[in-house]
Design an enzyme around this catalytic site. Structure first.
Site, short mmCIF file in Angstrom:
data_model
loop_
_atom_site.label_atom_id
_atom_site.label_comp_id
_atom_site.label_asym_id
_atom_site.label_seq_id
_atom_site.Cartn_x
_atom_site.Cartn_y
_atom_site.Cartn_z
N HIS A 34 -11.41 6.17 -7.07
CA HIS A 34 -10.64 6.97 -6.02
C HIS A 34 -11.48 8.56 -5.81
O HIS A 34 -10.71 9.31 -6.32
CB HIS A 34 -9.18 7.40 -6.15
CG HIS A 34 -8.39 6.05 -6.13
ND1 HIS A 34 -7.74 5.92 -4.92
CD2 HIS A 34 -7.94 4.95 -6.80
CE1 HIS A 34 -6.80 4.86 -5.06
NE2 HIS A 34 -7.02 4.36 -6.14
N CYS A 40 -10.52 1.32 -3.21
CA CYS A 40 -9.75 0.63 -4.22
C CYS A 40 -8.88 -0.57 -3.05
O CYS A 40 -9.74 -1.42 -2.80
CB CYS A 40 -8.50 1.53 -4.58
SG CYS A 40 -7.60 0.93 -5.87
N GLU A 99 -10.84 10.58 -3.63
CA GLU A 99 -9.90 11.87 -3.10
C GLU A 99 -9.08 12.30 -4.42
O GLU A 99 -8.47 13.38 -4.44
CB GLU A 99 -9.20 11.07 -1.99
CG GLU A 99 -8.03 10.17 -2.48
CD GLU A 99 -8.43 9.03 -2.84
OE1 GLU A 99 -9.52 8.66 -3.23
OE2 GLU A 99 -7.32 7.85 -3.27
#
Lengths: 91, 230
Positions: free
Chosen positions: B195, B87, B197
């Site tokens: 993302h 990002c 994560e």
């Protein structure tokens, strides 16, 4: 070398031709609400003003061009133009 | 040895702890690396996480490029060390010239926060090594400026060299050629808007991000056996 003088700088940054401009497009779509139906080709950009102490016009322009090229514009999508005036005059 | 991951933070970064937790749970150790640091020695991989580095002032990543740590990141990348920008981290890597292209405001000027489907387009990158081409992953995006753009020549090169790492199945933001992630020529620097994560635990609704992070840790282990990174 002459004493440095102060110069006013205007840098205008705009998207390069062919790069889509979602901001400009959105502004253009909003204009009919003002009753303006003839506005086309809206492109959004940024302008920056600052002062530079430099030996002369050419030196001021050279320094301001570094600022514009290295920081203010992303050359991948943007281009810039730089104008320089002696400070204190009309800018 | 568990790979050591450096998570590079700038003032305004806000996804660093998510990134640390996600890689720790896959067996790595991870530390924060401050943007004022001038060395990244001792790490096997670097992650530049999401957020708003330096407030995203001027353009996302434009100021972060000048942070002292970026020279060390560039040296690490040049030595072949795996570097992933997520990002805002992707935006920083493009501004720093470590990845081609730029990230523009989303088509329609919408901030997007939603889970999207991604397609893995190459297995030849530090983030997709061992992941089959065509694999579909559900991973969230969370951005206003994720609209990938580049000139026609760059796009042709990215395609020819199979450097588009991930594509959106349904293009959410106007990215050219539905590009969600790209890599550099050496394939050790990858940037992506989604993302991973945030898709690393069933509680988050998807564990597909772990597929990518596991591949990154695998690449990190490989690269650390070379131990050339500065």
């Amino acid at each position: 070398m002459a004493d440095p003088a102060l110069f006013s700088v205007l840098v205008e940054v705009r998207l390069r031709e062919g790069i889509a401009d979602p901001q400009g497009a959105t502004i253009e779509r909003a204009l009919p609400a003002l009753g303006l139906t003839g506005v086309t080709g809206v492109r959004a950009g940024k302008s920056f003003r600052f002062d530079i102490a430099a030996a002369d016009d050419a030196d001021a322009l050279a320094q301001a061009t570094v600022v514009a090229d290295r920081l203010l514009a992303n050359p991948v999508i943007e281009e810039s133009s730089v104008t320089v005036h002696p400070a204190g005059g009309s800018a | 040895m568990a790979p050591r991951v450096g998570v590079v933070i700038f003032p305004g970064t806000n996804c660093e702890h998510d990134a640390i937790l996600a890689v720790q749970r896959l067996g790595a150790s991870a530390d924060l690396v401050w943007h004022g640091d001038t060395s990244v020695s001792g790490y096997d991989a670097l992650i530049l996480p999401g957020g708003f580095a330096h407030g995203d002032y001027l353009r996302p990543g434009a100021i972060a490029r000048f942070s002292p740590v970026m020279e060390a990141v560039a040296g690490f990348a040049a030595a072949g060390g795996p570097v992933v920008g997520i990002c805002n981290g992707f935006q920083v890597l493009t501004e720093a010239g470590l990845l081609p292209g730029a990230l523009q405001k989303n088509r329609g000027l919408r901030f997007l926060c939603t889970t999207v489907r991604l397609r893995v387009e190459t297995s030849d990158s530090v983030l997709t090594s061992g992941v089959a081409v065509g694999t579909e992953l559900a991973i969230p995006i969370n951005h206003f400026e994720g609209n990938y753009t580049c000139d026609v020549e760059t796009l042709a090169r990215l395609r020819d060299e199979e450097r588009v790492v991930l594509r959106y199945v349904d293009n959410p933001n106007g990215s050219v050629d539905s590009i969600a992630g790209v890599c550099n020529e050496a394939r050790n620097v990858v940037g992506l808007m989604p993302h991973p994560e945030r898709a690393s635990d069933p509680l988050l609704g998807s564990v597909d991000g772990s597929v990518l992070l596991r591949a990154l840790l695998g690449s990190a282990t490989l690269s650390s056996s070379g131990e050339s990174a500065a």
